[in-house]
Write a protein that holds these residues in place. Structure first.
Motif, short mmCIF file in Angstrom:
data_model
loop_
_atom_site.label_atom_id
_atom_site.label_comp_id
_atom_site.label_asym_id
_atom_site.label_seq_id
_atom_site.Cartn_x
_atom_site.Cartn_y
_atom_site.Cartn_z
N ARG A 24 43.93 27.42 48.41
CA ARG A 24 44.14 28.48 49.20
C ARG A 24 44.09 29.86 48.62
O ARG A 24 43.79 30.82 49.21
CB ARG A 24 45.48 28.14 50.10
N ASN A 25 44.87 29.87 47.47
CA ASN A 25 45.11 30.91 46.58
C ASN A 25 43.75 31.65 46.04
O ASN A 25 43.78 32.78 45.60
CB ASN A 25 46.07 31.01 45.47
N ILE A 26 42.73 30.80 46.27
CA ILE A 26 41.66 31.29 45.90
C ILE A 26 40.79 31.33 47.20
O ILE A 26 39.97 32.51 47.02
CB ILE A 26 40.68 30.16 44.89
N ILE A 203 51.30 45.69 32.31
CA ILE A 203 49.75 45.57 32.22
C ILE A 203 49.18 46.73 33.01
O ILE A 203 48.16 47.49 32.45
CB ILE A 203 49.19 44.31 32.49
N GLY A 204 49.48 46.79 34.30
CA GLY A 204 49.02 48.18 35.28
C GLY A 204 49.50 49.28 34.66
O GLY A 204 48.52 50.16 34.53
N ARG A 205 50.50 49.47 34.21
CA ARG A 205 50.93 50.85 33.59
C ARG A 205 50.44 51.00 32.19
O ARG A 205 49.75 52.31 31.79
CB ARG A 205 52.46 50.98 33.31
N VAL A 247 38.84 44.31 38.09
CA VAL A 247 38.74 43.10 37.44
C VAL A 247 39.37 42.51 36.22
O VAL A 247 39.90 41.38 36.22
CB VAL A 247 37.03 42.54 37.41
N ILE A 248 39.45 43.38 35.36
CA ILE A 248 40.26 43.23 34.07
C ILE A 248 41.48 43.00 34.40
O ILE A 248 42.32 42.04 33.71
CB ILE A 248 40.05 44.22 32.95
N SER A 249 42.02 43.69 35.03
CA SER A 249 43.52 43.70 35.38
C SER A 249 43.89 42.42 36.29
O SER A 249 44.88 41.95 35.96
CB SER A 249 43.99 45.09 36.36
N LEU A 252 43.84 39.53 33.61
CA LEU A 252 44.86 39.48 32.83
C LEU A 252 46.13 39.00 33.79
O LEU A 252 46.81 38.28 33.00
CB LEU A 252 45.16 40.98 32.27
N THR A 253 46.24 39.42 34.83
CA THR A 253 47.44 39.01 35.74
C THR A 253 47.54 37.30 35.84
O THR A 253 48.35 36.88 35.69
CB THR A 253 47.47 39.72 36.81
N GLU A 254 46.17 37.00 36.15
CA GLU A 254 45.99 35.47 36.30
C GLU A 254 46.43 34.53 35.24
O GLU A 254 46.69 33.58 35.18
CB GLU A 254 44.72 35.22 37.16
N LEU A 255 45.85 35.15 33.99
CA LEU A 255 46.06 34.65 32.71
C LEU A 255 47.69 34.74 32.53
O LEU A 255 48.02 33.42 31.98
CB LEU A 255 45.37 35.05 31.55
#
Length: 269
Positions: A24-26, A203-205, A247-249, A252-255
Motif C-alpha cells: 500500500r505504501n507504493i 538531506i532536504g536542507r 526524484v533524487i530526494s 535518498l529518503t527511501e534508502l
C-alpha cells in the motif's frame, strides 16, 4: 482425483495470501501521482497553461530525455553530488556533538542557545558571505551544505538522547555499566530513530543549500542548470531539472528508511 482432493484441503485464505499484492505504501502514492499527472497533462493539452509561464508532464518528459541522452545532466549531477557529499559528511559531526549535549546537562546549558540561534538563522541569506569567505569554487558550496545540514542532525540527536527511557539507564547503572558502555548499549541505540530523522531532514536542507549556492555563484551544477534554463525562459527544461532533484530526494529518503529498519528493527515492531 488426487489433485482435486489436494486442492480441496488447501484453505482459500491461504491461496489468497500467497497471491502477489502491491504494498500500500507504493500503490497509494502511485495512484495519487498518476491522477495528478493525468489531470495536469489534460489541462496542458487543452491549452489552459501558458507554456511561457509553466509546462506540463509530456513537455517536461521530452526535455528530460534530451538532457539525459546528451549526458548534460550527469555532468551537473556529478558536481552537485560531490558538493553535497562532502558537506553532508562534515555535517555528521552533529551526531557526536548531539550525543554529548543530550547526555551532559552542563554542555546543553552552555551551547543550546547558540545552536538554536544558528539553526533559526536563515543561512540562505548568508550565501554571499560564504562566497566572500570561501570563493566561487567548490568550497563555498560545501560549507553551505554543511551549515544547513549540521543543525537538524545535532538537534534531533540531542532529543533522542533526552528521550531515552530512564528505566533503561537505571538498569544499566545497576549492572555496573560505565560511561562508554552506557553510550554503546543504551543511549545510542535509543537515539538511532531520532538520528535517522535528523539525517532525513538534513538531506532536504542540503539539496536546498547546494542549489541556491550554485544559482548565485556557480558555473556548473544542478543549481546553475536551473538558473541558466530560467534565464532563457525554457520553462519545461527548468521544471525537468527540478523533477530530477525531487526524484533524487525521494530515493535518498527511501534508502534511509531501509537503513533505519536495519539499524533499529525494534521501531517497526
Amino acid at each position: 482425483m488426487q489433485k482435486a482432493e489436494i486442492s480441496e484441503t488447501i484453505p482459500s485464505s491461504a491461496i489468497r495470501n500467497r497471491s502477489w499484492k502491491i504494498p500500500r505504501n507504493i500503490l497509494y502514492p502511485f495512484v495519487t501521482l498518476l491522477i495528478v499527472l493525468t489531470v495536469w497533462e489534460v489541462i496542458g493539452q487543452l491549452n489552459l497553461i501558458d507554456p511561457f509561464m509553466f509546462s506540463w508532464p509530456s513537455k517536461i518528459f521530452v526535455q528530460a530525455q534530451i538532457f539525459f541522452i546528451s549526458g548534460e545532466v550527469f555532468k551537473h549531477l556529478a558536481v552537485s553530488g560531490m558538493e553535497v557529499g562532502l558537506g553532508f559528511a562534515m555535517a555528521l559531526i552533529g551526531i557526536p556533538i548531539g550525543l554529548a549535549m543530550g547526555y551532559w546537562k552542563k554542555l546543553e546549558l552552555a551551547f543550546d542557545p547558540f545552536v538554536t540561534a544558528l539553526y533559526t538563522t536563515p543561512m540562505i541569506a548568508l550565501t554571499p558571505l560564504f562566497v566572500l569567505w570561501f570563493g566561487l569554487e567548490t568550497l563555498s558550496k560545501v560549507m553551505m551544505v554543511f551549515a544547513l545540514s549540521v543543525f537538524p542532525i545535532l538537534i534531533n540527536t540531542m532529543s533522542g538522547v533526552k528521550m531515552t527511557e530512564s528505566s533503561l539507564i537505571k538498569a544499566a547503572r545497576s549492572y555496573g555499566a560505565n560511561e562508554a558502555q552506557m553510550f554503546k548499549e543504551v543511549i545510542f541505540p535509543s537515539a538511532i530513530p531520532f538520528i535517522i530523522t535528523g539525517i532525513r531532514l538534513a538531506i532536504g536542507r542540503a539539496l536546498i543549500a547546494v542549489v541556491v549556492a550554485e544559482m548565485l555563484a556557480g558555473n556548473i551544477g544542478i543549481g546553475y542548470a536551473i538558473r541558466h534554463a530560467s534565464e532563457l525562459f525554457q520553462t519545461a527544461q527548468y521544471l525537468a531539472y527540478v523533477v530530477v532533484l525531487m526524484v533524487i530526494s525521494v530515493l535518498l529518503t527511501e534508502l534511509l528508511k531501509v537503513f533505519e529498519k536495519k539499524l533499529a528493527p525494534w521501531r517497526n515492531s
